[in-house]
Design a protein around this motif. Structure first.
Motif, PDB file in Angstrom:
ATOM      1  N   SER A  75      81.850 -41.270 -69.724  1.00  0.00           N
ATOM      2  CA  SER A  75      82.050 -39.820 -69.746  1.00  0.00           C
ATOM      3  C   SER A  75      83.250 -39.489 -68.854  1.00  0.00           C
ATOM      4  O   SER A  75      83.473 -40.147 -67.832  1.00  0.00           O
ATOM      5  N   SER A  76      83.990 -38.468 -69.229  1.00  0.00           N
ATOM      6  CA  SER A  76      85.141 -38.115 -68.382  1.00  0.00           C
ATOM      7  C   SER A  76      84.729 -37.247 -67.190  1.00  0.00           C
ATOM      8  O   SER A  76      85.578 -36.852 -66.385  1.00  0.00           O
ATOM      9  N   CYS A  77      83.432 -36.938 -67.081  1.00  0.00           N
ATOM     10  CA  CYS A  77      82.975 -36.083 -65.961  1.00  0.00           C
ATOM     11  C   CYS A  77      83.147 -36.778 -64.621  1.00  0.00           C
ATOM     12  O   CYS A  77      82.763 -37.936 -64.465  1.00  0.00           O
ATOM     13  N   LYS A  78      83.665 -36.045 -63.640  1.00  0.00           N
ATOM     14  CA  LYS A  78      83.573 -36.511 -62.262  1.00  0.00           C
ATOM     15  C   LYS A  78      82.093 -36.606 -61.908  1.00  0.00           C
ATOM     16  O   LYS A  78      81.248 -35.971 -62.553  1.00  0.00           O
ATOM     17  N   SER A  79      81.760 -37.330 -60.850  1.00  0.00           N
ATOM     18  CA  SER A  79      80.371 -37.359 -60.393  1.00  0.00           C
ATOM     19  C   SER A  79      80.035 -35.997 -59.786  1.00  0.00           C
ATOM     20  O   SER A  79      80.940 -35.215 -59.449  1.00  0.00           O
ATOM     21  N   PRO A  80      78.740 -35.704 -59.600  1.00  0.00           N
ATOM     22  CA  PRO A  80      78.390 -34.459 -58.905  1.00  0.00           C
ATOM     23  C   PRO A  80      79.079 -34.317 -57.542  1.00  0.00           C
ATOM     24  O   PRO A  80      79.533 -33.227 -57.198  1.00  0.00           O
ATOM     25  N   GLN A  81      79.184 -35.427 -56.775  1.00  0.00           N
ATOM     26  CA  GLN A  81      79.881 -35.296 -55.471  1.00  0.00           C
ATOM     27  C   GLN A  81      81.309 -34.790 -55.674  1.00  0.00           C
ATOM     28  O   GLN A  81      81.787 -33.922 -54.953  1.00  0.00           O
ATOM     29  N   GLY A  82      81.999 -35.326 -56.686  1.00  0.00           N
ATOM     30  CA  GLY A  82      83.387 -34.919 -56.940  1.00  0.00           C
ATOM     31  C   GLY A  82      83.464 -33.495 -57.455  1.00  0.00           C
ATOM     32  O   GLY A  82      84.349 -32.724 -57.065  1.00  0.00           O
ATOM     33  N   MET A  83      82.533 -33.142 -58.345  1.00  0.00           N
ATOM     34  CA  MET A  83      82.534 -31.770 -58.877  1.00  0.00           C
ATOM     35  C   MET A  83      82.308 -30.761 -57.749  1.00  0.00           C
ATOM     36  O   MET A  83      82.952 -29.716 -57.682  1.00  0.00           O
ATOM     37  N   MET A  84      81.347 -31.088 -56.866  1.00  0.00           N
ATOM     38  CA  MET A  84      81.069 -30.151 -55.767  1.00  0.00           C
ATOM     39  C   MET A  84      82.293 -29.994 -54.890  1.00  0.00           C
ATOM     40  O   MET A  84      82.633 -28.874 -54.476  1.00  0.00           O
ATOM     41  N   GLY A  85      82.985 -31.096 -54.628  1.00  0.00           N
ATOM     42  CA  GLY A  85      84.205 -31.027 -53.812  1.00  0.00           C
ATOM     43  C   GLY A  85      85.222 -30.081 -54.428  1.00  0.00           C
ATOM     44  O   GLY A  85      85.792 -29.222 -53.751  1.00  0.00           O
ATOM     45  N   ALA A  86      85.428 -30.242 -55.744  1.00  0.00           N
ATOM     46  CA  ALA A  86      86.426 -29.406 -56.424  1.00  0.00           C
ATOM     47  C   ALA A  86      86.015 -27.935 -56.398  1.00  0.00           C
ATOM     48  O   ALA A  86      86.851 -27.049 -56.210  1.00  0.00           O
ATOM     49  N   VAL A  87      84.717 -27.671 -56.561  1.00  0.00           N
ATOM     50  CA  VAL A  87      84.239 -26.276 -56.593  1.00  0.00           C
ATOM     51  C   VAL A  87      84.316 -25.647 -55.189  1.00  0.00           C
ATOM     52  O   VAL A  87      84.747 -24.506 -55.024  1.00  0.00           O
ATOM     53  N   VAL A  88      83.912 -26.418 -54.174  1.00  0.00           N
ATOM     54  CA  VAL A  88      83.941 -25.887 -52.801  1.00  0.00           C
ATOM     55  C   VAL A  88      85.366 -25.512 -52.405  1.00  0.00           C
ATOM     56  O   VAL A  88      85.607 -24.467 -51.796  1.00  0.00           O
ATOM     57  N   LYS A  89      86.323 -26.360 -52.792  1.00  0.00           N
ATOM     58  CA  LYS A  89      87.689 -26.135 -52.306  1.00  0.00           C
ATOM     59  C   LYS A  89      88.508 -25.203 -53.201  1.00  0.00           C
ATOM     60  O   LYS A  89      89.683 -24.988 -52.947  1.00  0.00           O
ATOM     61  N   THR A  90      87.886 -24.670 -54.252  1.00  0.00           N
ATOM     62  CA  THR A  90      88.600 -23.669 -55.077  1.00  0.00           C
ATOM     63  C   THR A  90      87.769 -22.379 -55.111  1.00  0.00           C
ATOM     64  O   THR A  90      88.015 -21.455 -54.348  1.00  0.00           O
ATOM     65  N   TYR A  91      86.762 -22.365 -55.960  1.00  0.00           N
ATOM     66  CA  TYR A  91      85.911 -21.194 -56.185  1.00  0.00           C
ATOM     67  C   TYR A  91      85.315 -20.652 -54.883  1.00  0.00           C
ATOM     68  O   TYR A  91      85.472 -19.484 -54.527  1.00  0.00           O
ATOM     69  N   TRP A  92      84.648 -21.565 -54.150  1.00  0.00           N
ATOM     70  CA  TRP A  92      83.952 -21.126 -52.941  1.00  0.00           C
ATOM     71  C   TRP A  92      84.934 -20.706 -51.845  1.00  0.00           C
ATOM     72  O   TRP A  92      84.738 -19.689 -51.171  1.00  0.00           O
ATOM     73  N   ALA A  93      86.019 -21.491 -51.712  1.00  0.00           N
ATOM     74  CA  ALA A  93      87.030 -21.161 -50.704  1.00  0.00           C
ATOM     75  C   ALA A  93      87.590 -19.759 -50.959  1.00  0.00           C
ATOM     76  O   ALA A  93      87.742 -18.952 -50.031  1.00  0.00           O
ATOM     77  N   GLU A  94      87.866 -19.486 -52.231  1.00  0.00           N
ATOM     78  CA  GLU A  94      88.413 -18.180 -52.610  1.00  0.00           C
ATOM     79  C   GLU A  94      87.418 -17.063 -52.293  1.00  0.00           C
ATOM     80  O   GLU A  94      87.760 -16.053 -51.674  1.00  0.00           O
ATOM     81  N   LYS A  95      86.160 -17.280 -52.688  1.00  0.00           N
ATOM     82  CA  LYS A  95      85.111 -16.286 -52.423  1.00  0.00           C
ATOM     83  C   LYS A  95      84.971 -16.004 -50.930  1.00  0.00           C
ATOM     84  O   LYS A  95      84.715 -14.875 -50.515  1.00  0.00           O
ATOM     85  N   MET A  96      85.069 -17.065 -50.138  1.00  0.00           N
ATOM     86  CA  MET A  96      84.858 -16.929 -48.692  1.00  0.00           C
ATOM     87  C   MET A  96      86.122 -16.502 -47.958  1.00  0.00           C
ATOM     88  O   MET A  96      86.076 -16.223 -46.762  1.00  0.00           O
ATOM     89  N   GLY A  97      87.255 -16.537 -48.631  1.00  0.00           N
ATOM     90  CA  GLY A  97      88.518 -16.213 -47.962  1.00  0.00           C
ATOM     91  C   GLY A  97      88.917 -17.265 -46.948  1.00  0.00           C
ATOM     92  O   GLY A  97      89.479 -16.961 -45.885  1.00  0.00           O
ATOM     93  N   ILE A  98      88.598 -18.531 -47.262  1.00  0.00           N
ATOM     94  CA  ILE A  98      88.969 -19.635 -46.351  1.00  0.00           C
ATOM     95  C   ILE A  98      90.009 -20.498 -47.067  1.00  0.00           C
ATOM     96  O   ILE A  98      89.841 -20.820 -48.247  1.00  0.00           O
ATOM     97  N   ALA A  99      91.063 -20.890 -46.364  1.00  0.00           N
ATOM     98  CA  ALA A  99      92.061 -21.779 -46.975  1.00  0.00           C
ATOM     99  C   ALA A  99      91.408 -23.138 -47.217  1.00  0.00           C
ATOM    100  O   ALA A  99      90.714 -23.651 -46.327  1.00  0.00           O
ATOM    101  N   PRO A 100      91.607 -23.742 -48.409  1.00  0.00           N
ATOM    102  CA  PRO A 100      90.953 -25.038 -48.698  1.00  0.00           C
ATOM    103  C   PRO A 100      91.209 -26.084 -47.617  1.00  0.00           C
ATOM    104  O   PRO A 100      90.317 -26.870 -47.291  1.00  0.00           O
ATOM    105  N   GLU A 101      92.418 -26.072 -47.023  1.00  0.00           N
ATOM    106  CA  GLU A 101      92.717 -27.107 -46.009  1.00  0.00           C
ATOM    107  C   GLU A 101      91.950 -26.882 -44.701  1.00  0.00           C
ATOM    108  O   GLU A 101      91.905 -27.751 -43.842  1.00  0.00           O
TER     109      GLU A 101
END
Ligand code: HC1
Ligand code: SF4
Length: 569
Positions: free
Chosen positions: A316-342
């Motif tokens: 499957s081309s899916c990242k693992s859940p650990q990878g998916m969570m990383g991508a979501v935390v550093k984009t969607y969640w970061a934006e919602k929280m107003g925190i720079a991903p870095e």
């Protein structure tokens, strides 16, 4: 059964028992180092000696079968002297730097020396020069030559990375030609480390690194976040002396908050997200040549890339859940929280050493900052003073206003072999038929649960189609299964987990001398699914919001960019 006398007590034991089995069944202590109930016995450590009436010298309990009328004594002075002598010889070849050793306090050699009152000699030992990997650390000066790593790697995983012989210290397990682990057949599953009785093979220890980030977070302007894997909620409890199979999700969340993590997320959220992506991918691939194979286990992905690259297109081309969570935390969640991903430092708590290697893949770069195994997490929580008294902590919930703490029973199942398949079929069934499986049939009548088999196959009706599935765990069984596929067997969907039992048997879990440990942890996972209020991935409210507000649809453009990956041969 046969009748024997054990330290003066008359007992009946199964005729096939060894003396050691009989002693264990009757709570009679016999020292061991090379013996492990889940591995073939090697009889190399010569510690399990017992006196048997009529025999001239002590016998090894692990290799000697009982006979009718056998009179065994484990407590004679002669036995104690022989054990002490053998332990002293082992100790002479061990480098005692306990204070800086990752397994200090959990080391089987340390325990035995204490029991027999043997002082630790101040040895200086020249290490064998071979390197570990991004996941595994090797220290030959701690090796007691018990051979458990050799057995685990060969018998459970069919890899044979560890062997006796080589240029120096021929009696110690080593890699062929002293090659660094990455240059061998190793896929970083860590089974060798979880069976090692000392600190010779461990995960690459990153506890101090994480503690330093937590200490400096205010000054550095970092938000420190942790995600905990499905299996960790059931295996961490063992590190705090609780019964195997005890699920302590709430205590774990509470302990992590006390230890200084700003947010505690559930990898299960991303497991539900994986089901949405992977289920959709499966539907698009059905009938187009197959099978599609799961991609959440990095040990398995490494195995395909290293040993069976012909099957890369099946992953499957899916990242693992650990990878998916990383991508979501550093984009969607970061934006919602107003925190720079870095400024977000994301730690994963995983039952798995290979997840360290996965996080270091170029394809996942930046998703996850550090992976701690369950064993490391337990050490971090024990070091965190004052006062993380784990078992008595008041449970707390994963919490996040943006839904990243939401999870379902389907996601919990990922922690045991067969769980990804079962979770996927719950959702695929609803998508294909437009009807929900009734609660009582959510486990598909156990059709895809392996129940101790290392390979389990089934045909599952989904609407008008019959989906041919296979669940396999442990790489020895996986290799045999892949050969059957090459010979022409056909399936639609295959779940592979590199470790025996799946993640509950992962190489980053606490070591255990319990022969039934995998079944007990799996029972904890199944029980947790039943206890969850929501048990279908497509009913995860946080995941729904993520699609509505950010991703669009499963397998859509944005999902492909953030949640899918590529492989290398
Ligand atoms: Fe696993 Fe997974 S189940 S791979 O074993 O798909 O490690 O627990 O976290 O990523 O969800 C591990 C466990 C884990 C991922 C999930
Ligand atoms: Fe890691 Fe789980 Fe795969 Fe083992 S089965 S290598 S613990 S992901």
């Amino acid at each position: 059964t046969v009748n024997i006398t054990l330290n003066g007590l008359k007992v009946a034991v199964p005729a096939s028992s060894t003396i050691l089995d009989s002693c264990k069944a009757n709570n009679c202590f016999v020292p061991t180092l090379c013996y492990h109930p889940r591995l073939p016995e090697s009889g190399s450590c010569r510690l399990c000696l017992v006196d048997v009436e009529g025999c001239g010298s002590p016998l090894p309990a692990c290799r000697t079968k009982v006979w009718e009328g056998m009179n065994i004594c484990t407590e004679t002075e002669r036995v104690a002297d022989a054990v002490r002598l053998n332990l002293e010889m082992i100790a002479q070849n061990h480098c005692f730097s306990c204070a800086s050793c990752a397994v200090d306090g959990e080391c089987e050699l340390q325990d035995l020396l204490r029991i027999y009152g043997i002082p630790q000699p101040a040895n200086t030992i020249t290490p064998l020069l071979f390197g570990g990997s991004s996941a595994i650390a090797c220290d030959s000066t701690k090796c007691v030559a018990c051979g458990r790593c050799v057995q685990a790697c060969a018998a459970l995983q069919g890899l044979g990375v560890w062997e006796y012989g080589g240029r120096a210290h021929a009696s110690l397990p080593q890699t062929s030609g002293h090659a660094p682990l990455d240059a061998t057949a190793c896929i970083n599953c860590g089974q060798c480390a979880t069976f090692c009785p000392t600190g010779a093979l461990t995960e690459r220890d990153q506890v101090a690194e994480v503690m330093a980030v937590i200490r400096a977070k205010k000054a550095a302007g970092k938000t420190v976040v942790i995600q905990t894997a499905p299996a960790v909620r059931v295996t961490i409890s063992e590190a705090f002396g609780m019964e195997p199979g005890t699920v302590t999700t709430g205590q774990l969340v509470a302990a992590l908050k006390k230890a200084g993590f700003d947010h505690v997320f559930d990898v299960d959220f991303a497991a539900d997200l994986t089901i949405m992506e992977e289920g959709t991918e499966l539907l698009s691939r059905l009938g187009k040549g197959g099978p599609m194979m799961t991609s959440c286990c990095p040990g398995w992905v490494n195995f395909v890339e290293k040993h069976y690259p012909d099957f890369i297109p099946n992953l499957s081309s899916c990242k693992s859940p650990q990878g998916m969570m990383g991508a979501v935390v550093k984009t969607y969640w970061a934006e919602k929280m107003g925190i720079a991903p870095e400024d977000i430092f994301l730690v994963s708590a995983m039952p798995c050493t290979a997840k360290k290697d996965e996080a270091a893949r170029p394809q996942l770069e930046g998703d996850v900052d550090v992976v701690l195994t369950t064993r490391e997490l337990a050490r971090l929580l024990k070091l965190h003073r004052p006062g993380v008294n784990f078992s008595t902590l008041a449970p707390e919930s994963f919490s996040d206003p943006h839904g990243l703490g939401d999870s379902t029973g389907a996601a919990v199942l990922f922690g045991a072999s067969g769980g990804v398949m079962e979770a996927a079929l719950r959702t695929v069934h609803a998508v294909v038929t437009g009807e929900e499986l009734p609660d009582a049939l959510l486990d598909l009548e156990g059709a895809v649960r392996p129940n101790g088999e290392s390979l389990h196959t089934a045909t599952v009706p989904v609407g008008d189609a019959n989906v041919r599935v296979a669940v396999v765990h442990g790489l020895q069984a996986t290799r045999e299964f892949l050969e059957r596929l090459k010979a022409g067997e056909e399936y639609d969907f295959v779940e592979v987990m590199a470790c025996p039992g799946g993640c509950v048997g992962g190489g980053g879990n606490p070591s255990s001398q319990d022969g039934d440990i995998l079944a007990r942890r799996t029972a904890g996972i199944y029980g947790d699914d039943v206890n969850m209020a929501v048990r279908r991935s497509h009913k995860n409210e946080g995941v729904k919001a993520l699609y509505d507000e950010f991703l669009g649809s499963p397998n859509g453009h944005k999902s492909h960019e953030l949640l899918h990956t590529t492989y290398t041969d």
